[in-house]
Design a protein around this motif. Structure first.
Motif, PDB file in Angstrom:
ATOM      1  N   ASN A 375       0.831  -1.195   0.000  1.00  0.00           N
ATOM      2  CA  ASN A 375       0.000   0.000   0.000  1.00  0.00           C
ATOM      3  C   ASN A 375       0.875   1.259   0.000  1.00  0.00           C
ATOM      4  O   ASN A 375       1.458   1.633   1.011  1.00  0.00           O
ATOM      5  N   VAL A 376       0.964   1.913  -1.154  1.00  0.00           N
ATOM      6  CA  VAL A 376       1.792   3.113  -1.284  1.00  0.00           C
ATOM      7  C   VAL A 376       1.128   4.303  -0.599  1.00  0.00           C
ATOM      8  O   VAL A 376       1.785   5.108   0.071  1.00  0.00           O
ATOM      9  N   THR A 377      -0.179   4.422  -0.747  1.00  0.00           N
ATOM     10  CA  THR A 377      -0.899   5.557  -0.160  1.00  0.00           C
ATOM     11  C   THR A 377      -0.735   5.597   1.353  1.00  0.00           C
ATOM     12  O   THR A 377      -0.505   6.658   1.943  1.00  0.00           O
ATOM     13  N   LYS A 378      -0.836   4.445   1.996  1.00  0.00           N
ATOM     14  CA  LYS A 378      -0.704   4.384   3.447  1.00  0.00           C
ATOM     15  C   LYS A 378       0.710   4.724   3.906  1.00  0.00           C
ATOM     16  O   LYS A 378       0.907   5.200   5.032  1.00  0.00           O
ATOM     17  N   ASN A 379       1.687   4.503   3.045  1.00  0.00           N
ATOM     18  CA  ASN A 379       3.091   4.728   3.418  1.00  0.00           C
ATOM     19  C   ASN A 379       3.672   5.986   2.773  1.00  0.00           C
ATOM     20  O   ASN A 379       4.890   6.120   2.662  1.00  0.00           O
ATOM     21  N   ARG A 380       2.822   6.919   2.379  1.00  0.00           N
ATOM     22  CA  ARG A 380       3.330   8.113   1.698  1.00  0.00           C
ATOM     23  C   ARG A 380       4.171   8.991   2.629  1.00  0.00           C
ATOM     24  O   ARG A 380       5.088   9.677   2.169  1.00  0.00           O
ATOM     25  N   GLU A 381       3.879   8.976   3.930  1.00  0.00           N
ATOM     26  CA  GLU A 381       4.702   9.772   4.851  1.00  0.00           C
ATOM     27  C   GLU A 381       6.124   9.234   4.907  1.00  0.00           C
ATOM     28  O   GLU A 381       7.088  10.015   4.956  1.00  0.00           O
ATOM     29  N   TRP A 382       6.271   7.918   4.913  1.00  0.00           N
ATOM     30  CA  TRP A 382       7.618   7.324   4.895  1.00  0.00           C
ATOM     31  C   TRP A 382       8.348   7.703   3.606  1.00  0.00           C
ATOM     32  O   TRP A 382       9.531   8.042   3.637  1.00  0.00           O
TER      33      TRP A 382
END
Length: 393
Positions: A375-382
């Motif tokens: 999931n890229v959206t969920k990890n956008r902060e990283w």
């Protein structure tokens, strides 16, 4: 028999042996050396042979040949003195009495978009990206296609391909239709994974694609990984640094994400364009009809295919499920086990048909062969944290 006749006969025998080796030997051999006791320094000529084929090479300064092949073979003929004669042997693959296989744009006055019908090869003697052309119609210096772009928009596509459209009953895309998809290669230039360009210097892919302490290469602007006959060339860049997600667990493919920082930037062209990130969405709304795009990576294929073109697969995000552990996205589509799109991006368009990356192909489930995307959206902060820290944005 006179000495002159003996020399001529010896030369003809050696040349025939050399041509036999060219016909049946390794196509990557760049030259062959013939040694004679005595030889006059006169030019030699050869005729095209039917079973030799090479990739494209640069033009000769004196005479231009639009052959398809690797670098032209040259025969080094060495005498018993210090004189060495370079004799180029230019070979085109014939497909008729006075016809030869050349790229489509190198034949006649063709200037429009090229149509490639994968289900109906034009001439089985030629590569599917070539055409059988009359020798008199072969262009000496075909004009290069313009690919430079001043457009700074992300996620834009080339609808029905750039300069070339594919007609097929399968899921093959047209050339540069999705110009943000990249191939990840090992040090021997073997494809091992897919990725997506999120800037001209950064690639997002699966962490499982990057073995530690290995030299990796990113290739952008490619379309068929098994040929260099595309209408415009691809670009390669070395990976300078890999950043693996801090929570990545290989055994369970959890948080299977990584950033590849490149040694130098890709150019801004029409066939190399970064995808949009979720932070670029603004007030736009993403369509739920998404696609996964990339190459099938044949790691253990017993019979490798003749071509490996960028594929696309429809993914309806309203029919997906998400993991409670890391938010990974499981598709409802079941695939054959022969497919391996590791690292391919899951992308969704907005109302302006710009594409945004929302997932990265991580693995396929064992029971139903359903692809699972990190999931890229969920990890956008990283992602943003490391890009800002490394000064990439």
């Amino acid at each position: 028999m006179s000495n002159a006749k003996i020399q001529v006969v010896s030369l003809l025998i050696l040349l025939n042996v050399n041509l036999f080796r060219l016909s049946f030997g390794n196509k990557d051999d760049a030259s062959t050396t013939l040694t004679l006791s005595t030889l006059t320094t006169s030019p030699l000529t050869t005729t095209p042979t039917d079973n030799i084929r090479f990739d494209e090479y640069e033009e000769n300064n004196e005479e231009v040949y639009d052959d398809i092949g690797t670098d032209p073979l040259s025969t080094n003929i060495t005498t018993n003195t210090t004189t060495t004669i370079e004799v180029p042997i230019y070979i085109r693959k014939p497909c008729g009495f006075t016809k030869y296989c050349v790229k489509h744009e190198e034949c006649g006055s063709r200037t429009g978009k090229i149509i490639i019908e994968l289900d109906r090869p034009e001439n089985y003697l030629c590569h599917y990206l070539e055409t059988c052309c009359e020798e008199s119609e072969i262009k000496k210096s075909p004009s290069p296609r313009e690919v430079n772009s001043a457009n700074n928009q992300c996620g834009i596509t080339n609808v029905e391909g750039l300069y070339m459209t594919v007609k097929s009953s399968g899921n093959e895309t047209s050339f540069a239709e999705y110009p943000f998809v990249v191939a990840i290669l090992d040090s021997a230039s073997n494809p091992i994974c897919n990725g997506v360009l999120i800037s001209h210097t950064v690639v997002l892919s699966a962490a499982s694609c990057f073995p530690p302490n290995e030299t990796m290469i990113v290739r952008a602007g490619d379309w068929d990984l098994l040929t260099d006959n595309e209408i415009v060339p691809h670009e390669d860049r070395l990976v300078k640094k890999t950043i693996v997600h801090k929570k990545f667990i290989l055994s369970d493919f959890l948080y299977n994400l990584a950033l590849a920082i490149l040694e130098s930037a890709f150019p801004r062209t029409r066939h190399i364009v970064p995808v949009c990130k979720y932070d670029d969405l603004g007030t736009s709304i993403l369509n739920t009809s998404c696609i996964a795009v990339g190459w099938n990576v044949f790691k253990y294929a017993k019979f490798p295919p003749e071509r490996n073109i960028v594929f696309k697969m429809d993914v309806d995000t309203t029919k997906t499920s998400k993991s409670d552990w890391d938010g990974s996205i499981k598709s409802s589509v079941s695939l054959s086990r022969r497919y391996n799109f590791m690292g391919s991006p899951l992308i969704c368009p907005n109302e302006r048909n710009q594409y945004f990356v929302v997932g990265i192909w991580s693995y396929m489930t064992g029971e139903k062969n359903q692809p699972v995307f990190a999931n890229v959206t969920k990890n956008r902060e990283w992602i943003n944290e490391h890009l800002m820290r490394d000064g990439e944005f």
